[in-house]
Scaffold this motif. Structure first.
Motif, short mmCIF file in Angstrom:
data_model
loop_
_atom_site.label_atom_id
_atom_site.label_comp_id
_atom_site.label_asym_id
_atom_site.label_seq_id
_atom_site.Cartn_x
_atom_site.Cartn_y
_atom_site.Cartn_z
N VAL A 1 -7.05 3.28 -6.37
CA VAL A 1 -6.97 4.37 -5.41
C VAL A 1 -8.26 4.31 -4.60
CG1 VAL A 1 -6.68 6.84 -5.03
CG2 VAL A 1 -5.61 5.75 -7.03
N LEU A 2 -8.12 4.27 -3.27
CA LEU A 2 -9.27 4.04 -2.38
C LEU A 2 -9.37 5.16 -1.34
CD1 LEU A 2 -11.46 2.18 -0.97
CD2 LEU A 2 -9.53 1.10 0.23
N GLY A 3 -10.58 5.63 -1.07
CA GLY A 3 -10.78 6.64 -0.04
C GLY A 3 -12.14 7.30 -0.17
N TYR A 4 -12.36 8.33 0.62
CA TYR A 4 -13.61 9.10 0.52
C TYR A 4 -13.36 10.53 0.99
CZ TYR A 4 -14.85 8.83 5.58
OH TYR A 4 -14.88 8.96 6.94
N ILE B 1 -3.82 4.39 -0.82
CA ILE B 1 -4.88 4.74 0.12
C ILE B 1 -4.41 5.95 0.93
CG2 ILE B 1 -6.50 3.92 1.86
CD1 ILE B 1 -5.71 1.08 1.23
N PRO B 2 -4.96 7.12 0.70
CA PRO B 2 -4.61 8.28 1.53
C PRO B 2 -5.00 8.04 2.99
CG PRO B 2 -5.66 8.99 -0.50
CD PRO B 2 -5.85 7.50 -0.41
N PRO B 3 -4.35 8.74 3.92
CA PRO B 3 -4.71 8.55 5.33
C PRO B 3 -6.15 8.93 5.60
CG PRO B 3 -3.24 10.44 5.06
CD PRO B 3 -3.27 9.73 3.76
N TRP B 4 -6.61 10.00 4.94
CA TRP B 4 -7.99 10.47 5.04
C TRP B 4 -8.20 11.55 4.01
CZ3 TRP B 4 -6.76 11.53 10.80
CH2 TRP B 4 -5.73 12.46 10.90
N GLY B 5 -9.29 12.31 4.12
CA GLY B 5 -9.56 13.36 3.14
C GLY B 5 -8.95 14.69 3.55
N GLY B 6 -9.77 15.74 3.61
CA GLY B 6 -9.25 17.06 3.95
C GLY B 6 -10.06 18.15 3.29
N GLU B 7 -9.38 19.14 2.75
CA GLU B 7 -10.05 20.33 2.25
C GLU B 7 -9.66 20.75 0.83
OE1 GLU B 7 -12.38 21.70 4.01
OE2 GLU B 7 -12.00 20.82 5.98
N LEU B 8 -8.39 20.60 0.45
CA LEU B 8 -7.91 21.28 -0.75
C LEU B 8 -7.25 20.36 -1.77
CD1 LEU B 8 -6.46 24.48 0.98
CD2 LEU B 8 -8.57 24.30 -0.35
N LEU B 9 -7.78 19.17 -1.92
CA LEU B 9 -7.20 18.27 -2.93
C LEU B 9 -7.30 18.86 -4.32
CD1 LEU B 9 -7.37 14.46 -3.11
CD2 LEU B 9 -7.81 15.78 -5.17
N ILE B 10 -8.33 19.64 -4.59
CA ILE B 10 -8.53 20.19 -5.93
C ILE B 10 -7.32 20.99 -6.41
CG2 ILE B 10 -9.62 22.35 -5.19
CD1 ILE B 10 -11.66 21.89 -7.51
N GLU B 11 -6.48 21.48 -5.47
CA GLU B 11 -5.29 22.25 -5.85
C GLU B 11 -4.31 21.45 -6.70
OE1 GLU B 11 -4.58 25.47 -2.26
OE2 GLU B 11 -3.59 23.52 -2.13
N ILE C 1 0.84 -1.19 0.00
CA ILE C 1 0.00 0.00 0.00
C ILE C 1 0.88 1.25 0.00
CG2 ILE C 1 -1.79 1.29 1.23
CD1 ILE C 1 -2.57 -1.35 2.59
N GLY C 2 0.68 2.11 -0.97
CA GLY C 2 1.32 3.41 -0.97
C GLY C 2 0.40 4.39 -0.27
N ILE C 3 0.93 5.10 0.72
CA ILE C 3 0.11 6.03 1.50
C ILE C 3 0.65 7.44 1.27
CG2 ILE C 3 -0.91 6.52 3.75
CD1 ILE C 3 0.27 3.71 4.58
N THR C 4 -0.13 8.23 0.57
CA THR C 4 0.23 9.61 0.29
C THR C 4 -0.93 10.50 0.69
OG1 THR C 4 1.03 11.14 -1.41
CG2 THR C 4 -0.58 9.48 -2.10
#
Length: 337
Positions: free
Chosen positions: A106-109, A81-91, A13-16
């Protein structure tokens, strides 16, 4: 045609962190997630962005994009799989090169769903809307969350069945995690605007409406071009998670997507449970759902296992789905065709 990645046994798993990283105070929680996954036979490769967080983002847009792109290209990484979401991925979107994208899951929400939907729309590669990495730190996984692995090991041409959960978590208790992380105390009940059983079929697309709505009108959210190239003439089932929107904002957002053509040839819409949906002048979420069903003349199912009130199904952007609702219980069959 949709391209489906395949998850091998004992994957790496790559975690970024393409959105938010993990602040120092929560490093121990993230480290526990890594240890739990290793105990279950996974290898983990955390990126630099995971360990930093400043001003609503893990790092600069270019650094986040470069680390993600490197993990996509890395043949030793099987899933991201990212650790979690956030606010500004669109950047980061304008800094990604989708012509060099490799087919891996790629897995997440949450904010991650901006990336998921963008990947599928711009490459035709399926992506997985489901659990975040930190939510896999339990001693065991509840039966709904645990399906992520079975879903992602489904081969092209096969199908996988998921059912609605028995119970869900009403509120987070990060300082009091259960053995499966969540506190599943509330009875799950999927609902339909017509108060009847329903069956719908179509290609799944969706995510957190708070953030994916901002893709409409951009090169990254060209739903029409995606449909013409990858799923011509096929119906679409949209699924949405509302994290923070009031009912009026939700209604405005849905109308924007309708006017942008996202709901053309739509066979049904699904909404996850939400702790948001604050009514405006007595205008409730149920009113929004009924208005949408009336606008589009399609079924609207709500309070499904999707989003910020876990557990959640693993829904595949691009997969063909058959969805049944009977007596407040849901069944989702996804076909990797």
């Amino acid at each position: 045609m949709i391209t489906y990645p395949f998850l091998t046994s004992n994957p790496t798993i790559g975690i970024t962190a393409p959105s938010s990283g993990v602040p120092q105070a929560l490093h121990s929680m993230f480290s526990l997630s890594c240890e739990r996954m290793k105990e279950k036979g996974f290898s983990v490769i955390p990126g630099e962005t995971v360990w930093t967080q400043h001003k609503a983002k893990s790092a600069s847009p270019k650094k986040r994009a470069n680390e993600l792109q490197a993990m996509i290209a890395n043949e030793n990484i099987d899933i991201i799989i990212p650790p979690w979401g956030g606010e500004l991925l669109i950047e980061i979107l304008e800094h990604l090169d989708f012509t060099k994208w490799t087919a891996k899951w790629v897995l997440g929400y949450s904010d991650t769903s901006v990336l998921l939907l963008t990947i599928t729309l711009n490459t035709g590669i399926a992506t997985a809307h489901g659990t975040n990495f930190v939510d896999l730190r339990g001693e065991y996984w509840d039966t709904t969350t645990a399906m992520w692995q079975q879903v992602l090991t489904t081969k092209k041409g096969e199908s996988v069945v998921q059912v609605s959960s028995d119970r869900y978590q009403k509120e987070w208790q990060h300082d009091n995690p259960s053995p499966c992380v969540f506190h599943l105390t509330k009875q799950t009940a999927w609902k339909h605007t017509e108060l009847s059983d329903v069956h719908i079929e179509g290609r799944l697309l969706g995510g957190c409406i708070d953030v994916i709505r901002h893709l409409a009108g951009t090169p990254f959210g060209d739903v029409k071009a995606f449909r013409e190239k990858h799923i011509p003439a096929e119906p679409v089932i949209w699924y949405f998670d509302n994290c923070e929107l009031t009912t009026a904002d939700l209604r405005r957002s849905l109308l924007q997507l309708k006017l942008a053509g996202w709901f053309d040839n739509c066979s049904g819409i699904l909404f996850g449970r939400s702790s948001a949906n604050k009514p405006v002048d007595s205008y409730t979420a149920e009113d929004v759902y009924r208005d949408l069903a009336s606008d589009l003349h399609i079924p609207v199912i709500y309070d499904i296992d999707c989003g910020h009130l876990p557990p959640q199904l693993t829904l595949i952007n691009g997969a063909y789905a058959s969805i049944n609702l009977e007596k407040n219980k849901g069944t989702v069959v996804q076909y990797f065709t």
